[in-house]
Design an enzyme around this catalytic site. Sequence first.
Site, PDB file in Angstrom:
ATOM      1  N   HIS A 178       0.860  -1.336   0.016  1.00  0.00           N
ATOM      2  CA  HIS A 178      -0.103   0.034   0.007  1.00  0.00           C
ATOM      3  C   HIS A 178       0.850   1.403   0.038  1.00  0.00           C
ATOM      4  CE1 HIS A 178      -3.291  -2.720   0.705  1.00  0.00           C
ATOM      5  NE2 HIS A 178      -3.957  -1.789   0.396  1.00  0.00           N
ATOM      6  N   ARG A 285     -10.122   5.729  -0.703  1.00  0.00           N
ATOM      7  CA  ARG A 285      -9.770   4.603   0.279  1.00  0.00           C
ATOM      8  C   ARG A 285      -9.752   5.447   1.727  1.00  0.00           C
ATOM      9  NH1 ARG A 285      -5.745   3.357  -3.626  1.00  0.00           N
ATOM     10  NH2 ARG A 285      -5.558   1.111  -3.952  1.00  0.00           N
ATOM     11  N   ARG A 321     -14.699   3.666  -0.137  1.00  0.00           N
ATOM     12  CA  ARG A 321     -14.866   2.504   0.327  1.00  0.00           C
ATOM     13  C   ARG A 321     -14.614   2.171   1.809  1.00  0.00           C
ATOM     14  NH1 ARG A 321      -9.826  -1.164  -1.618  1.00  0.00           N
ATOM     15  NH2 ARG A 321      -8.743   0.091   0.129  1.00  0.00           N
ATOM     16  N   GLU A 415     -11.730  -8.931  -4.621  1.00  0.00           N
ATOM     17  CA  GLU A 415     -10.418  -8.976  -4.566  1.00  0.00           C
ATOM     18  C   GLU A 415      -9.969 -10.169  -4.063  1.00  0.00           C
ATOM     19  OE1 GLU A 415      -9.132  -5.415  -2.286  1.00  0.00           O
ATOM     20  OE2 GLU A 415     -10.806  -5.679  -1.079  1.00  0.00           O
ATOM     21  N   ASN A 438      -4.970  -5.868  -7.026  1.00  0.00           N
ATOM     22  CA  ASN A 438      -3.745  -5.974  -6.277  1.00  0.00           C
ATOM     23  C   ASN A 438      -3.956  -7.008  -5.098  1.00  0.00           C
ATOM     24  OD1 ASN A 438      -3.332  -3.469  -7.422  1.00  0.00           O
ATOM     25  ND2 ASN A 438      -3.935  -2.059  -5.795  1.00  0.00           N
ATOM     26  N   ASP A 439      -4.985  -7.321  -4.498  1.00  0.00           N
ATOM     27  CA  ASP A 439      -5.298  -8.416  -3.616  1.00  0.00           C
ATOM     28  C   ASP A 439      -5.504  -9.363  -4.310  1.00  0.00           C
ATOM     29  OD1 ASP A 439      -4.763  -7.434  -0.718  1.00  0.00           O
ATOM     30  OD2 ASP A 439      -6.383  -6.110  -1.094  1.00  0.00           O
ATOM     31  N   ARG A 449       1.865  -9.162  -1.288  1.00  0.00           N
ATOM     32  CA  ARG A 449       2.051  -7.930  -2.075  1.00  0.00           C
ATOM     33  C   ARG A 449       3.062  -6.800  -1.421  1.00  0.00           C
ATOM     34  NH1 ARG A 449      -3.844  -4.883  -1.644  1.00  0.00           N
ATOM     35  NH2 ARG A 449      -2.541  -2.926  -2.260  1.00  0.00           N
ATOM     36  N   CYS A 484     -10.024  -1.406 -10.216  1.00  0.00           N
ATOM     37  CA  CYS A 484      -9.561  -0.531  -9.812  1.00  0.00           C
ATOM     38  C   CYS A 484      -8.162  -0.762  -8.989  1.00  0.00           C
ATOM     39  CB  CYS A 484     -10.168   0.195  -8.489  1.00  0.00           C
ATOM     40  SG  CYS A 484     -10.651  -0.902  -7.212  1.00  0.00           S
TER      41      CYS A 484
HETATM   42  C1  PEP Z   1      -6.962  -4.030  -4.471  1.00  0.00           C
HETATM   43  O1  PEP Z   1      -6.773  -4.731  -3.756  1.00  0.00           O
HETATM   44  O2  PEP Z   1      -6.632  -3.949  -5.873  1.00  0.00           O
HETATM   45  C2  PEP Z   1      -7.481  -2.808  -4.170  1.00  0.00           C
HETATM   46  C3  PEP Z   1      -7.664  -1.602  -5.083  1.00  0.00           C
HETATM   47  O3  PEP Z   1      -7.438  -2.458  -2.896  1.00  0.00           O
HETATM   48  P1  PEP Z   1      -6.353  -1.880  -2.144  1.00  0.00           P
HETATM   49  O4  PEP Z   1      -5.082  -1.774  -2.850  1.00  0.00           O
HETATM   50  O5  PEP Z   1      -6.474  -0.748  -1.304  1.00  0.00           O
HETATM   51  O6  PEP Z   1      -5.971  -3.296  -1.080  1.00  0.00           O
HETATM   52 MG    MG Z   2      -7.532  -4.498  -1.810  1.00  0.00          MG
END
Ligand code: PEP
Ligand code: MG
Length: 529
Positions: A178, A285, A321, A415, A438-439, A449, A484
Amino acid sequence: MGQAWVVGDVLKWGGASATIGEDDVDGEMDRLAHACDETLKELDRHAERIEVEFDSALAGIFRAHGQMLRGLFASGEFERELRGSLLTAEAAVRRVLLRWHQKFEALENQTFRQRADDVLDLGRNMIRRLRGEPDTGLKAIPDHSILVVERLLPSDVVTLPKSNVAAVVVETLGQGSHAALLSREKGIPTITEIPGVLSLIDSGTELLVDGFRGTLVIAPKNKTRIDFQERLEKWRATLVHCKAACREPARTLDGQVINVEANIGIHDDVELALDNGADGVGLLRVEQLYFARPIPPTEDELFLELEGLIAPLGDRPVTIRLLDIGGDKPLPYLRLPPTSNPVLGRRGVRLLLDYSQLVRTQIGAILKLSQQHSLRVLIPMVTLEDDIRRMREAFDAMSTERKITNPPEFGAMVETPAAALAIPALLQHVDFFCVGTNDLTQYTLAAGRDDPSVNDYYLDNHESVMRLLNIVVNDAADRPVTLCGELAGREAFLPRLLNMGFRALSVAPSLIPTTKAFIRKLTISAATG
Ligand code: PEP
Ligand code: MG
């Protein structure tokens, strides 16, 4: 390009400690007593707020910190250290707390060993207070400097003053972490994986950081600096070109309009999103507002902060979110009980379901704001149908209680592979979906990650992720789906994603002009992976 501003851990990188005379000991003890009082007051304030928003067990951790500090002070250990070493109060705190840290770490008992981190936290807190810098020291960075740090937390990035920071160099950082994506959102070039970087660079050294290539030049030669400057100017010229049309919709050559929205969290992002022509906000976020505060907000405070944040966006729709903490997004003031595998533990919606007041605070603020701005609500880290069903019930109940007749649309983050493969079950509880690659990548490829040692496995374009995305778009039926995760901003994969059926993307604000320009050159019907 800029001068290095090296910020080490105040406990490890204290620098040479000045000695004091016998006569100075009382004065240093007074400073120490004052810092101790202030720290105790702050710990009490934190405990009270955490008790309201979370529960008394979590608040108890702050109270335990307070007891530990009182105990240390009363035992006379600080004073003995000062008189014995004749070093400053900062050095005495460092020595005493590092000693206690070692003692706790050496204990067999797990619970006591966990106290070792609390001791370090207390030490950092006290030293900053003694130095008169109540935050992490990152805010003090001189204009146009390059921040050089060992580690970077999401909460550090949130408080970084964007206008001052030319780039960030971090010793270790996972590519999907993050902290990495928040600095991308702020448009701050960030590079990592440079072992021992803090010992290689002194504050004030000239640095060249290339965020595209992931390279660092320390004290460059003249020729290197000139070449770098030329490339920088070329890049800026490309950006100016793309920005000229960034406020227009992104229409493919065959006439499909692709919504290009922004991922945001703080004021800097909003400015950049507006400047770069965002069609809306696909992901706000909310945790970033929580990171930027010393304690969790009340409903009124959150409402005012959100209102101030999104007011400049005018009539652009905003998707907020709910708090997604736990895993790799720790809230500095919330010590959740340790768990053997945090990313597979209680995070996102799992935590929200455990703390009903935390949910009421956020939904309350959002419902009120929805009366003056076009909003959507998004639930993070959904795995089970039950997760989204229970959140929907809480949301509907609050809307009824507050007599809101036109509540915002309600959506689920997709996710986890479980959510991606169970869209037909989730569908009935939501108005839209937002896919977080991402997740999804971390959970599909079993690669953390934020773990740099498995960066080679953390592949958000891997065929397994692509197949899941395909399933999501197909199964979502008439529910809109926004993409996203960071993948949405990677040009090389856009043809394939658009071909799959994605028509809404949400990307870091800095990427909007180039993403829109790229889409305008595509023909979807002919696009291939
Ligand atoms: C993701 O997981 O792709 C996402 C957009 O949420 P975050 O990166 O805040 O976990
Ligand atoms: Mg996420």
